[in-house]
Scaffold this active site. Structure first.
Site, PDB file in Angstrom:
ATOM      1  N   CYS A  67      -3.126  -1.542 -10.125  1.00  0.00           N
ATOM      2  CA  CYS A  67      -3.324  -0.158  -9.686  1.00  0.00           C
ATOM      3  C   CYS A  67      -4.337   0.555 -10.583  1.00  0.00           C
ATOM      4  O   CYS A  67      -4.190   0.570 -11.811  1.00  0.00           O
ATOM      5  CB  CYS A  67      -2.002   0.601  -9.681  1.00  0.00           C
ATOM      6  SG  CYS A  67      -2.230   2.305  -9.152  1.00  0.00           S
ATOM      7  N   MET A 117       0.860  -1.200   0.000  1.00  0.00           N
ATOM      8  CA  MET A 117       0.000   0.000   0.000  1.00  0.00           C
ATOM      9  C   MET A 117       0.887   1.238   0.000  1.00  0.00           C
ATOM     10  O   MET A 117       1.647   1.477   0.955  1.00  0.00           O
ATOM     11  CB  MET A 117      -0.922   0.021   1.221  1.00  0.00           C
ATOM     12  CG  MET A 117      -2.121  -0.909   1.096  1.00  0.00           C
ATOM     13  SD  MET A 117      -3.264  -0.711   2.465  1.00  0.00           S
ATOM     14  CE  MET A 117      -2.370  -1.492   3.784  1.00  0.00           C
ATOM     15  N   GLY A 128      -5.070  -5.475   3.191  1.00  0.00           N
ATOM     16  CA  GLY A 128      -4.639  -4.106   2.941  1.00  0.00           C
ATOM     17  C   GLY A 128      -5.233  -3.154   3.962  1.00  0.00           C
ATOM     18  O   GLY A 128      -4.756  -3.039   5.100  1.00  0.00           O
ATOM     19  N   ARG A 129      -6.318  -2.482   3.572  1.00  0.00           N
ATOM     20  CA  ARG A 129      -6.864  -1.395   4.385  1.00  0.00           C
ATOM     21  C   ARG A 129      -7.194  -1.825   5.803  1.00  0.00           C
ATOM     22  O   ARG A 129      -7.063  -1.040   6.742  1.00  0.00           O
ATOM     23  CB  ARG A 129      -8.116  -0.832   3.702  1.00  0.00           C
ATOM     24  CG  ARG A 129      -7.794  -0.091   2.419  1.00  0.00           C
ATOM     25  CD  ARG A 129      -9.017   0.111   1.572  1.00  0.00           C
ATOM     26  NE  ARG A 129      -9.588  -1.147   1.125  1.00  0.00           N
ATOM     27  CZ  ARG A 129     -10.729  -1.285   0.479  1.00  0.00           C
ATOM     28  NH1 ARG A 129     -11.449  -0.221   0.220  1.00  0.00           N
ATOM     29  NH2 ARG A 129     -11.155  -2.477   0.103  1.00  0.00           N
ATOM     30  N   ASN A 159      -7.617 -11.427  -2.210  1.00  0.00           N
ATOM     31  CA  ASN A 159      -7.490 -10.068  -1.667  1.00  0.00           C
ATOM     32  C   ASN A 159      -8.775  -9.277  -1.902  1.00  0.00           C
ATOM     33  O   ASN A 159      -9.363  -9.341  -2.982  1.00  0.00           O
ATOM     34  CB  ASN A 159      -6.283  -9.375  -2.343  1.00  0.00           C
ATOM     35  CG  ASN A 159      -6.178  -7.897  -2.008  1.00  0.00           C
ATOM     36  OD1 ASN A 159      -6.239  -7.049  -2.885  1.00  0.00           O
ATOM     37  ND2 ASN A 159      -6.024  -7.571  -0.745  1.00  0.00           N
ATOM     38  N   GLY A 160      -9.150  -8.545  -0.855  1.00  0.00           N
ATOM     39  CA  GLY A 160     -10.283  -7.634  -0.980  1.00  0.00           C
ATOM     40  C   GLY A 160     -11.283  -7.782   0.146  1.00  0.00           C
ATOM     41  O   GLY A 160     -11.906  -8.831   0.302  1.00  0.00           O
ATOM     42  N   ASP A 161     -11.369  -6.715   0.962  1.00  0.00           N
ATOM     43  CA  ASP A 161     -12.411  -6.606   1.990  1.00  0.00           C
ATOM     44  C   ASP A 161     -12.236  -7.542   3.176  1.00  0.00           C
ATOM     45  O   ASP A 161     -13.222  -7.836   3.867  1.00  0.00           O
ATOM     46  CB  ASP A 161     -13.798  -6.801   1.373  1.00  0.00           C
ATOM     47  CG  ASP A 161     -14.113  -5.765   0.309  1.00  0.00           C
ATOM     48  OD1 ASP A 161     -13.351  -4.780   0.208  1.00  0.00           O
ATOM     49  OD2 ASP A 161     -15.101  -5.938  -0.426  1.00  0.00           O
ATOM     50  N   LYS A 186       0.203  -9.278  -9.234  1.00  0.00           N
ATOM     51  CA  LYS A 186      -1.037  -8.913  -8.539  1.00  0.00           C
ATOM     52  C   LYS A 186      -1.975  -8.279  -9.558  1.00  0.00           C
ATOM     53  O   LYS A 186      -1.602  -7.312 -10.233  1.00  0.00           O
ATOM     54  CB  LYS A 186      -0.721  -7.943  -7.395  1.00  0.00           C
ATOM     55  CG  LYS A 186      -1.911  -7.529  -6.555  1.00  0.00           C
ATOM     56  CD  LYS A 186      -1.434  -6.992  -5.208  1.00  0.00           C
ATOM     57  CE  LYS A 186      -2.561  -6.466  -4.348  1.00  0.00           C
ATOM     58  NZ  LYS A 186      -2.989  -5.117  -4.714  1.00  0.00           N
TER      59      LYS A 186
HETATM   60  C1  LIG Z   1      -3.657   3.656   0.336  1.00  0.00           C
HETATM   61  C2  LIG Z   1      -3.567   2.453  -0.564  1.00  0.00           C
HETATM   62  C3  LIG Z   1      -2.418   2.242  -1.300  1.00  0.00           C
HETATM   63  C4  LIG Z   1      -2.309   1.113  -2.134  1.00  0.00           C
HETATM   64  N1  LIG Z   1      -1.138   0.889  -2.800  1.00  0.00           N
HETATM   65  C5  LIG Z   1      -0.986  -0.259  -3.507  1.00  0.00           C
HETATM   66  C6  LIG Z   1       0.267  -0.598  -4.094  1.00  0.00           C
HETATM   67  O1  LIG Z   1       1.259   0.126  -3.970  1.00  0.00           O
HETATM   68  N2  LIG Z   1       0.342  -1.770  -4.801  1.00  0.00           N
HETATM   69  C7  LIG Z   1      -0.729  -2.620  -4.924  1.00  0.00           C
HETATM   70  O2  LIG Z   1      -0.613  -3.671  -5.564  1.00  0.00           O
HETATM   71  N3  LIG Z   1      -1.917  -2.322  -4.367  1.00  0.00           N
HETATM   72  C8  LIG Z   1      -2.063  -1.189  -3.659  1.00  0.00           C
HETATM   73  N4  LIG Z   1      -3.243  -0.931  -3.037  1.00  0.00           N
HETATM   74  C9  LIG Z   1      -4.326  -1.931  -3.106  1.00  0.00           C
HETATM   75  C10 LIG Z   1      -4.216  -2.905  -1.929  1.00  0.00           C
HETATM   76  O3  LIG Z   1      -2.994  -3.590  -1.935  1.00  0.00           O
HETATM   77  C11 LIG Z   1      -5.360  -3.937  -1.982  1.00  0.00           C
HETATM   78  O4  LIG Z   1      -5.252  -4.673  -3.166  1.00  0.00           O
HETATM   79  C12 LIG Z   1      -6.736  -3.273  -1.929  1.00  0.00           C
HETATM   80  O5  LIG Z   1      -6.762  -2.249  -0.970  1.00  0.00           O
HETATM   81  C13 LIG Z   1      -7.819  -4.310  -1.611  1.00  0.00           C
HETATM   82  O6  LIG Z   1      -7.534  -4.995  -0.442  1.00  0.00           O
HETATM   83  P1  LIG Z   1      -8.173  -4.569   0.995  1.00  0.00           P
HETATM   84  O7  LIG Z   1      -9.659  -4.633   0.841  1.00  0.00           O
HETATM   85  O8  LIG Z   1      -7.625  -5.600   1.936  1.00  0.00           O
HETATM   86  O9  LIG Z   1      -7.710  -3.193   1.269  1.00  0.00           O
HETATM   87  C14 LIG Z   1      -3.390   0.197  -2.233  1.00  0.00           C
HETATM   88  C15 LIG Z   1      -4.547   0.438  -1.503  1.00  0.00           C
HETATM   89  C16 LIG Z   1      -4.640   1.541  -0.670  1.00  0.00           C
HETATM   90  C17 LIG Z   1      -5.906   1.747   0.124  1.00  0.00           C
END
Ligand SMILES: Cc1cc2nc3c(=O)[nH]c(=O)nc-3n(C[C@H](O)[C@H](O)[C@H](O)COP(=O)(O)O)c2cc1C
Length: 345
Positions: free
Chosen positions: A110, A27, A234-235, A210-212, A149
């Site tokens: 991205c 992230m 992630g979040r 991945n996701g949520d 990814k």
């Molecule tokens: C602030 C932020 C920065 C992120 N930066 C990247 C990144 O550098 N590379 C990447 O593959 N995904 C990035 N993501 C996506 C996350 O890795 C992840 O795929 C996405 O948030 C969904 O997962 P989650 O629901 O667990 O957050 C970013 C997400 C957020 C919120």
């Protein structure tokens, strides 16, 4: 009861992957070295650096190189690069030769305009010949195994994760991570775990879901519904790195672990110290704010505690505030906060 996961083909170069279940997602602006270390402490099996531009690495951008600061890092760590120029992707892979990293991940997910405008990130899901060129360039030049990814597709009319996943498997990826949204969705709506399950079935290599996933329950649900090899979080981890402990408990068949308020404070103090050591006093304190905005949710008085923390960019003061709150066993509550709705706390 342990979770049922699909048996997969583990690349002999990554034997450690067999035991990896919980990864900290890359992230940007979040998963720097201090935060990765803290997440590992609570049970993240692997941490990812923020994504780095292949062109930035190629042209020696100091700020870009700081994103992949892994020297001496303990535990499994992945570096992630993005770009649309195969030559830059190849040269970045070569330049990373001395980096302490266990895998080199390519970002095909991205959704940011400034990345997709130059045909990087998720834009490559709509240009598979270029995606293939990029993967070949990275694989041929990387000194470590390569992973990728992706999202489920560019938009609902061009969902192609199965085709992309099979291509990536053929091209030698050691795993594929799939965020269950299209690029068009960005972060809206819900991640489609059905599509993650479908990709798990379609591939022989490990698929990372991945996701949520935001807590131990959603972690268990995602694995149950998809049988994915591991989960990237992630979040959900921002401001609450201890959630990995609850997920580890799920994997170990243990009752969910509770993190006490005092421990939250002490972890936040460690995070502040780590960021200040890495970035200096003011910048370090500012970076931790992003996390604090999500910490202490649901505690009466949390908003007041955050306000006091935001009022300073001196780490000693922030640490003193947190130490006092920890000793009291709760955020200091005030009349104003007690009348605020829970969601704002
Ligand atoms: C602030 C932020 C920065 C992120 N930066 C990247 C990144 O550098 N590379 C990447 O593959 N995904 C990035 N993501 C996506 C996350 O890795 C992840 O795929 C996405 O948030 C969904 O997962 P989650 O629901 O667990 O957050 C970013 C997400 C957020 C919120």
């Amino acid at each position: 009861m342990t979770l049922d996961r699909k048996p997969v083909r583990i690349d002999p170069r990554t034997p450690w992957l067999a035991d990896v279940r919980r990864m900290l997602s890359p992230m940007a602006g979040v998963t720097d070295r201090p935060f990765r270390d803290i997440c590992r402490r609570f049970g993240a099996d692997m941490g990812f650096c923020e994504f780095a531009s292949a062109s930035g690495l190629t042209y020696g951008g100091e700020a870009t190189w700081r994103l992949v600061d892994t020297d001496g890092e303990q535990g499994l760590v992945g570096v992630q690069i993005f770009g649309s120029n195969p030559e830059h992707m190849a040269s970045a892979s070569r330049l990373l030769v001395d980096k302490r990293m266990d895998v080199l991940d390519i970002n095909f997910g991205c959704p940011a305009k400034k990345v997709v405008r130059k045909c990087g990130g998720s834009a490559l899901l709509a240009d598979l010949p270029l995606l293939e060129q990029i993967v070949r360039a990275v694989v041929a030049n990387s000194c470590v195994p390569v992973s990728a990814k992706i999202r489920t597709g560019w938009d609902e009319d061009s969902v192609n994760y199965r085709e992309v996943g099979r291509l990536l498997q053929e091209l030698g990826m050691v795993w594929v991570t799939i965020h269950g949204r299209t690029r068009a969705q960005k972060f809206s709506g819900q991640a489609d775990w059905g599509r993650i399950a479908d990709l798990v079935e379609a591939l022989d290599i490990p698929v990372i879901g991945n996701g949520d996933v935001t807590d131990a329950e959603s972690y268990r649900d995602l694995v149950r519904q998809t049988r994915c090899h591991a989960v990237m979080i992630g979040r959900g981890a921002i401001g609450t790195p201890w959630l990995f402990a609850g997920m580890r408990a799920v994997d170990d068949g243990q009752p969910p672990s509770q993190v006490e308020f005092a421990e939250m404070c002490s972890v936040t103090c460690d995070h502040i110290r780590g960021e200040v050591a890495a970035r200096g006093e003011q910048q370090g304190c500012l970076v931790v704010r992003k996390h604090i905005s999500r910490t202490f949710r649901g505690y009466p008085g949390a908003a007041s505690l955050r306000r006091r923390l935001y009022a300073t960019v001196e780490s000693a003061e922030m640490i003193a505030i947190l130490t006092a709150a920890a000793a009291a066993g709760r955020p200091e509550s005030d009349a104003e906060n007690l009348t605020q709705p829970e969601a704002n706390r």
